[in-house]
Design an enzyme around this catalytic site. Structure first.
Site, mmCIF file in Angstrom:
data_model
loop_
_atom_site.group_PDB
_atom_site.id
_atom_site.type_symbol
_atom_site.label_atom_id
_atom_site.label_comp_id
_atom_site.label_asym_id
_atom_site.label_seq_id
_atom_site.Cartn_x
_atom_site.Cartn_y
_atom_site.Cartn_z
ATOM 1 N N ALA A 88 -23.787 -7.670 40.785
ATOM 2 C CA ALA A 88 -24.083 -8.974 41.386
ATOM 3 C C ALA A 88 -24.247 -10.015 40.282
ATOM 4 O O ALA A 88 -24.443 -9.671 39.117
ATOM 5 C CB ALA A 88 -25.357 -8.889 42.226
ATOM 6 N N CYS A 89 -24.170 -11.272 40.666
ATOM 7 C CA CYS A 89 -24.330 -12.390 39.749
ATOM 8 C C CYS A 89 -25.620 -12.218 38.946
ATOM 9 O O CYS A 89 -26.638 -11.846 39.512
ATOM 10 C CB CYS A 89 -24.372 -13.699 40.536
ATOM 11 S SG CYS A 89 -24.584 -15.148 39.505
ATOM 12 N N PRO A 90 -25.566 -12.414 37.656
ATOM 13 C CA PRO A 90 -24.500 -12.976 36.832
ATOM 14 C C PRO A 90 -23.673 -11.922 36.091
ATOM 15 O O PRO A 90 -22.898 -12.261 35.211
ATOM 16 C CB PRO A 90 -25.275 -13.819 35.819
ATOM 17 C CG PRO A 90 -26.480 -12.973 35.529
ATOM 18 C CD PRO A 90 -26.833 -12.348 36.882
ATOM 19 N N ASP A 144 -18.452 -8.430 44.415
ATOM 20 C CA ASP A 144 -19.335 -9.554 44.738
ATOM 21 C C ASP A 144 -18.493 -10.709 45.277
ATOM 22 O O ASP A 144 -17.613 -11.223 44.584
ATOM 23 C CB ASP A 144 -20.101 -9.977 43.483
ATOM 24 C CG ASP A 144 -21.031 -11.152 43.708
ATOM 25 O OD1 ASP A 144 -21.329 -11.472 44.878
ATOM 26 O OD2 ASP A 144 -21.468 -11.746 42.717
ATOM 27 N N ARG A 146 -24.749 -19.632 37.509
ATOM 28 C CA ARG A 146 -23.917 -20.511 38.347
ATOM 29 C C ARG A 146 -24.425 -21.937 38.309
ATOM 30 O O ARG A 146 -23.639 -22.890 38.308
ATOM 31 C CB ARG A 146 -23.882 -20.002 39.799
ATOM 32 C CG ARG A 146 -22.960 -18.825 39.999
ATOM 33 C CD ARG A 146 -22.982 -18.368 41.421
ATOM 34 N NE ARG A 146 -24.196 -17.599 41.672
ATOM 35 C CZ ARG A 146 -24.528 -17.060 42.825
ATOM 36 N NH1 ARG A 146 -23.760 -17.228 43.881
ATOM 37 N NH2 ARG A 146 -25.629 -16.366 42.951
#
Length: 184
Positions: free
Chosen positions: A14-16, A41, A152
Site C-alpha cells: 500500500a501507499c507509499p 493498490d 501523495r
C-alpha cells in the site's frame, strides 16, 4: 505495450511503498530503460503517474490483468533539483486543527480512503485530479495537504507549486497516524 527492461513486484503493498520501491529501482536503471511496476493498490496508477512526472520520467501507461496493475515507466535523463515544499509534523498539525477551525485542509487520498474517515471540513481532491481542479482552490491562504503517509500529498503540493500556488504545507506523516476527530 513497450517491453520492460526490469520488472518490479510491488503486489500487496500500500501507499507509499510502491513509489518507494519504484524510486529505489529507478536509481539502478539507465536513461531510456523501461520499468514495469506490478501492483495491486488501486491508487498506484495515479501515484506512479504523478511521481514519474515530478521525477522527470515518462509514465507510459497501465495495463490491468485481473487484480494486478502493470505500470510502465521510462527513465528520464538527469533530473533537476525539486523545489522544496514546506512540511509540518502530524503532531503540530493536530494542535493547529484543535486551535483553529478555519484551516484549509486538502485531502488527496482516493475516494474510498476519504470516505473511510477524513478530518472534518477537509476538501477532497484525489491526487490524480489535483492538476485539473487546482482553480477550485484558494491562493490567498495556507493549504495543508494530507494523504495516507505524506508522499501523495507531497506530489500534489509539487503540482500546485507548478501552477503558481505558494502557501503549501505537507502534513507528514498523514492519516495513517491521525488520532484526532474524523468524519465518515
Amino acid at each position: 505495450m513497450q517491453q520492460p527492461t526490469v520488472i518490479l513486484d510491488a503486489k500487496g503493498l500500500a501507499c507509499p511503498m510502491p513509489i518507494v520501491k519504484t524510486k529505489k529501482q529507478m536509481n539502478e536503471l539507465l536513461p531510456g530503460d523501461v520499468l514495469e511496476v506490478q501492483a495491486t493498490d488501486k491508487g498506484s496508477a495515479a501515484d506512479l503517474a504523478a511521481w514519474s512526472k515530478s521525477a522527470g520520467h515518462e509514465f507510459l501507461g497501465t495495463k490491468v490483468e485481473g487484480q494486478v496493475l502493470h505500470h510502465l515507466i521510462r527513465k528520464g535523463g538527469v533530473q533537476e533539483e525539486e523545489p522544496m515544499i514546506s512540511e509540518i509534523s502530524l503532531n503540530a498539525f493536530q494542535q493547529k486543527v484543535k486551535e483553529d477551525q478555519s484551516l484549509f485542509i486538502l485531502d488527496v487520498r482516493e475516494l474510498d480512503e476519504y470516505e473511510a474517515g477524513h478530518i472534518p471540513g477537509a476538501v477532497h481532491i484525489p491526487l490524480g485530479e489535483v492538476e485539473h481542479r487546482a482553480e477550485e482552490l484558494t491562493r490567498e491562504s495556507d493549504i495543508y495537504l494530507i494523504c495516507h503517509s505524506g508522499r501523495r500529498s507531497e506530489l500534489a503540493a509539487q503540482k500546485l507549486k507548478e501552477k503558481g500556488f505558494q502557501q503549501l504545507i505537507n502534513v507528514v506523516p498523514g492519516m495513517n497516524s491521525w488520532t484526532g476527530a474524523i468524519e465518515k
